[in-house]
Design a protein around this motif. Structure first.
Motif, PDB file in Angstrom:
ATOM      1  N   GLU A   1       0.834  -1.212   0.000  1.00  0.00           N
ATOM      2  CA  GLU A   1       0.000   0.000   0.000  1.00  0.00           C
ATOM      3  C   GLU A   1       0.861   1.250   0.000  1.00  0.00           C
ATOM      4  O   GLU A   1       0.581   2.213  -0.731  1.00  0.00           O
ATOM      5  N   ARG A   2       1.916   1.253   0.829  1.00  0.00           N
ATOM      6  CA  ARG A   2       2.779   2.432   0.911  1.00  0.00           C
ATOM      7  C   ARG A   2       3.538   2.665  -0.404  1.00  0.00           C
ATOM      8  O   ARG A   2       3.684   3.807  -0.861  1.00  0.00           O
ATOM      9  N   VAL A   3       4.023   1.594  -1.005  1.00  0.00           N
ATOM     10  CA  VAL A   3       4.766   1.730  -2.261  1.00  0.00           C
ATOM     11  C   VAL A   3       3.848   2.225  -3.372  1.00  0.00           C
ATOM     12  O   VAL A   3       4.212   3.127  -4.148  1.00  0.00           O
ATOM     13  N   MET A   4       2.649   1.671  -3.453  1.00  0.00           N
ATOM     14  CA  MET A   4       1.714   2.097  -4.502  1.00  0.00           C
ATOM     15  C   MET A   4       1.285   3.543  -4.300  1.00  0.00           C
ATOM     16  O   MET A   4       1.190   4.313  -5.264  1.00  0.00           O
ATOM     17  N   GLU A   5       1.057   3.927  -3.056  1.00  0.00           N
ATOM     18  CA  GLU A   5       0.661   5.307  -2.771  1.00  0.00           C
ATOM     19  C   GLU A   5       1.783   6.273  -3.120  1.00  0.00           C
ATOM     20  O   GLU A   5       1.558   7.326  -3.722  1.00  0.00           O
ATOM     21  N   SER A   6       3.005   5.899  -2.752  1.00  0.00           N
ATOM     22  CA  SER A   6       4.153   6.758  -3.037  1.00  0.00           C
ATOM     23  C   SER A   6       4.360   6.927  -4.534  1.00  0.00           C
ATOM     24  O   SER A   6       4.749   8.009  -5.010  1.00  0.00           O
ATOM     25  N   ALA A   7       4.090   5.840  -5.296  1.00  0.00           N
ATOM     26  CA  ALA A   7       4.283   5.885  -6.749  1.00  0.00           C
ATOM     27  C   ALA A   7       3.073   6.446  -7.481  1.00  0.00           C
ATOM     28  O   ALA A   7       3.146   6.718  -8.691  1.00  0.00           O
ATOM     29  N   GLY A   8       1.948   6.622  -6.762  1.00  0.00           N
ATOM     30  CA  GLY A   8       0.727   7.083  -7.408  1.00  0.00           C
ATOM     31  C   GLY A   8       0.156   6.067  -8.374  1.00  0.00           C
ATOM     32  O   GLY A   8      -0.414   6.431  -9.410  1.00  0.00           O
ATOM     33  N   VAL A   9       0.300   4.792  -8.037  1.00  0.00           N
ATOM     34  CA  VAL A   9      -0.146   3.705  -8.914  1.00  0.00           C
ATOM     35  C   VAL A   9      -1.388   3.049  -8.327  1.00  0.00           C
ATOM     36  O   VAL A   9      -1.461   2.789  -7.116  1.00  0.00           O
ATOM     37  N   LYS A  10      -2.354   2.756  -9.176  1.00  0.00           N
ATOM     38  CA  LYS A  10      -3.583   2.101  -8.758  1.00  0.00           C
ATOM     39  C   LYS A  10      -3.527   0.605  -9.079  1.00  0.00           C
ATOM     40  O   LYS A  10      -2.791   0.190  -9.975  1.00  0.00           O
ATOM     41  N   PRO A  11      -4.337  -0.209  -8.364  1.00  0.00           N
ATOM     42  CA  PRO A  11      -4.309  -1.663  -8.584  1.00  0.00           C
ATOM     43  C   PRO A  11      -4.494  -2.074 -10.042  1.00  0.00           C
ATOM     44  O   PRO A  11      -3.843  -3.016 -10.506  1.00  0.00           O
ATOM     45  N   GLU A  12      -5.350  -1.370 -10.770  1.00  0.00           N
ATOM     46  CA  GLU A  12      -5.621  -1.763 -12.154  1.00  0.00           C
ATOM     47  C   GLU A  12      -4.427  -1.519 -13.079  1.00  0.00           C
ATOM     48  O   GLU A  12      -4.374  -2.048 -14.206  1.00  0.00           O
ATOM     49  N   GLU A  13      -3.442  -0.739 -12.617  1.00  0.00           N
ATOM     50  CA  GLU A  13      -2.243  -0.493 -13.425  1.00  0.00           C
ATOM     51  C   GLU A  13      -1.195  -1.586 -13.276  1.00  0.00           C
ATOM     52  O   GLU A  13      -0.221  -1.622 -14.039  1.00  0.00           O
ATOM     53  N   ILE A  14      -1.377  -2.455 -12.296  1.00  0.00           N
ATOM     54  CA  ILE A  14      -0.411  -3.520 -12.031  1.00  0.00           C
ATOM     55  C   ILE A  14      -0.716  -4.727 -12.908  1.00  0.00           C
ATOM     56  O   ILE A  14      -1.834  -5.250 -12.903  1.00  0.00           O
ATOM     57  N   LYS A  15       0.284  -5.181 -13.663  1.00  0.00           N
ATOM     58  CA  LYS A  15       0.094  -6.366 -14.507  1.00  0.00           C
ATOM     59  C   LYS A  15       0.122  -7.622 -13.644  1.00  0.00           C
ATOM     60  O   LYS A  15      -0.746  -8.491 -13.754  1.00  0.00           O
ATOM     61  N   TYR A  16       1.148  -7.731 -12.777  1.00  0.00           N
ATOM     62  CA  TYR A  16       1.233  -8.873 -11.864  1.00  0.00           C
ATOM     63  C   TYR A  16       1.844  -8.440 -10.540  1.00  0.00           C
ATOM     64  O   TYR A  16       2.741  -7.591 -10.506  1.00  0.00           O
ATOM     65  N   VAL A  17       1.353  -9.037  -9.476  1.00  0.00           N
ATOM     66  CA  VAL A  17       2.046  -9.026  -8.185  1.00  0.00           C
ATOM     67  C   VAL A  17       2.866 -10.304  -8.138  1.00  0.00           C
ATOM     68  O   VAL A  17       2.359 -11.391  -8.409  1.00  0.00           O
ATOM     69  N   VAL A  18       4.152 -10.162  -7.827  1.00  0.00           N
ATOM     70  CA  VAL A  18       5.053 -11.312  -7.726  1.00  0.00           C
ATOM     71  C   VAL A  18       5.399 -11.499  -6.256  1.00  0.00           C
ATOM     72  O   VAL A  18       6.334 -10.895  -5.739  1.00  0.00           O
ATOM     73  N   PRO A  19       4.616 -12.317  -5.538  1.00  0.00           N
ATOM     74  CA  PRO A  19       4.832 -12.475  -4.095  1.00  0.00           C
ATOM     75  C   PRO A  19       5.785 -13.611  -3.782  1.00  0.00           C
ATOM     76  O   PRO A  19       5.962 -14.549  -4.576  1.00  0.00           O
ATOM     77  N   HIS A  20       6.399 -13.528  -2.614  1.00  0.00           N
ATOM     78  CA  HIS A  20       7.151 -14.672  -2.091  1.00  0.00           C
ATOM     79  C   HIS A  20       6.203 -15.861  -1.995  1.00  0.00           C
ATOM     80  O   HIS A  20       5.073 -15.736  -1.497  1.00  0.00           O
ATOM     81  N   GLN A  21       6.665 -17.020  -2.449  1.00  0.00           N
ATOM     82  CA  GLN A  21       5.797 -18.194  -2.568  1.00  0.00           C
ATOM     83  C   GLN A  21       5.807 -19.043  -1.287  1.00  0.00           C
ATOM     84  O   GLN A  21       6.226 -20.204  -1.296  1.00  0.00           O
ATOM     85  N   ALA A  22       5.333 -18.471  -0.210  1.00  0.00           N
ATOM     86  CA  ALA A  22       5.357 -19.171   1.071  1.00  0.00           C
ATOM     87  C   ALA A  22       4.109 -20.004   1.304  1.00  0.00           C
ATOM     88  O   ALA A  22       4.177 -21.138   1.784  1.00  0.00           O
TER      89      ALA A  22
END
Length: 325
Positions: free
Chosen positions: A233-254
Motif C-alpha cells: 500500500e505504501r509503495v503504490m501510494e508513493s508511486a501514485g499507482v492504482k491496482p488496475e495499473e499492475i500487470k502482476y504481483v510477484v509475491p514470495h511463494q510461502a
C-alpha cells in the motif's frame, strides 16, 4: 534519470521432484492436508547438488540471455541462507566459475526477503554511478536445513535458484521500493544457531535442534499478511499507482492462503497475484526470481508492464519493489 532495469532472467532447480504423497511415506501427513493449508503439491529437492551449483547455472543463464560477457560484469550479489560454506561467499564461487574476473562479489542474508534486499543494493550501486551492471541471484538448498521428521516445516520447502542480470538504463526500471525489518520478532523463524563453544567454554550445546528451521507458523502468517499488505500500500501510494495499473504481483511463494489474504486486502484480483508454489514450494530467497523467470519465459510480461515484487522472511524482514518491466 538513471534507473536500474532487469535485462534478463534465469533459474535452475533440481530435477528430483518430491510430491506430497512421497512425503506422506516419511511423515504423518497427506496430499490433502498439505494442499489445503499451503497450496503446495510438489517441490524440487536436491539429489546432492549444493547451493553453488544452482547459483552458478543461474548466473550462466542470465548472462547468455543478456548476451553479455562475464568479463564485463561489475557486481555479483547472491542472497541465501544455505550457502555451501560459512565462507567463502556463494557470490565469489559464482564469480570464479563464470569467469567474471572484474566483478565485486558478496552475499546477503535477509532470509526469504533476500532477493529483494540484493536487488535493492545493486540498484543503489548503479544509481550512484559506482557500477553499471550486476548479476543478482537468490539461491537455496533448504532441504539440508529442514528436519524431515517435522511435518509442520518439511512439507513447505524446496530447493533452487533464480536471478537476473540488471544494468544502468535511461528507460523505466525500478521505480519505487520499501525495505523493512522488525527485529523484535527475530525468534519466530530461526535456523542454524552457533553457540560459543571453545577450548575455554566447553558447555555442551543442543546443536541438532537449533540447526534445523524452527518456525512459529501462526506468528509468521500474522506478520506476513499485515506487513506485506501495508508495505505494498505504501509503495503504490508513493508511486501514485492504482491496482488496475499492475500487470502482476510477484509475491514470495510461502503459502497460498497468505497470497489470498493479501490479494483481498489490496483489492487486486487473484489472477494478478502470480503463484507457482504448487510446483516449487517455498524456495526462500529464490522464490521471487523463479516466478519472474517463469513469467518471462512464458511471455506473460512485456516491456512497460508494471510489476509489484514483494517478499517477507526471517528477521523478520520484508521488501516491496515496483518495477517497470
Amino acid at each position: 534519470m538513471i534507473t536500474t532495469r532487469i535485462i534478463s532472467t534465469g533459474a535452475c532447480v533440481p530435477e528430483q521432484v518430491i510430491t506430497n504423497d512421497d512425503l506422506s511415506k516419511i511423515v504423518d501427513t497427506s496430499d490433502e492436508w498439505i494442499t489445503q493449508r499451503t497450496g503446495i503439491k510438489r517441490r524440487h529437492i536436491s539429489a546432492g547438488e549444493n547451493t553453488s551449483y544452482f547459483a552458478i547455472n543461474t548466473a550462466r543463464q542470465v548472462l547468455e540471455r543478456a548476451e553479455v560477457s562475464a568479463e564485463d560484469v561489475d557486481l555479483i550479489i547472491v542472497a541465501s541462507v544455505t550457502a555451501d560454506y560459512g565462507t567463502p561467499s556463494l557470490a565469489c564461487m559464482v564469480q570464479k566459475e563464470i569467469g567474471a574476473v572484474n566483478a565485486v562479489a558478496f552475499d546477503v542474508n535477509a532470509a526469504c526477503s533476500g532477493f529483494m534486499f540484493a536487488l535493492s543494493i545493486a540498484d543503489k550501486y548503479i544509481k550512484t554511478g559506482m557500477y553499471e551492471n550486476a548479476i543478482v541471484i537468490g539461491a537455496e538448498t533448504l532441504s539440508k536445513i529442514v528436519d524431515w521428521k517435522d511435518r509442520s516445516t518439511c512439507v513447505l520447502f524446496g530447493d533452487g535458484s533464480g536471478g537476473a542480470y540488471v544494468e544502468k538504463s535511461e528507460d523505466e526500471g525500478i521505480l519505487k521500493e520499501e525495505l523493512g525489518a522488525k527485529g523484535e520478532l527475530w525468534d519466530i523463524l530461526t535456523q542454524g544457531y552457533v553457540g560459543c563453544s571453545n577450548a575455554f567454554n566447553e558447555e555442551p550445546l543442543e546443536k541438532d535442534n537449533l540447526w534445523y528451521v524452527n518456525m512459529d507458523g501462526r506468528a509468521v502468517f500474522k506478520f506476513a499478511t499485515k506487513a506485506v499488505t501495508k508495505s505494498i500500500e505504501r509503495v503504490m501510494e508513493s508511486a501514485g499507482v492504482k491496482p488496475e495499473e499492475i500487470k502482476y504481483v510477484v509475491p514470495h511463494q510461502a503459502n497460498a492462503r497468505i497470497v489470498d489474504i493479501i490479494s483481498r486486502k489490496l483489492g487486486i484480483s487473484n489472477e494478478k497475484c502470480y503463484r507457482n508454489m504448487a510446483e516449487y514450494g517455498n524456495t526462500s530467497s529464490a522464490s521471487i526470481p523463479i516466478v519472474l523467470n517463469e513469467l518471462n519465459e512464458k511471455g506473460l510480461i512485456e516491456r512497460g508492464d508494471k510489476l509489484l515484487l514483494t517478499g517477507f522472511g526471517g528477521g523478520m524482514t520484508w521488501g516491496t519493489m515496483l518495477i517497470s518491466w
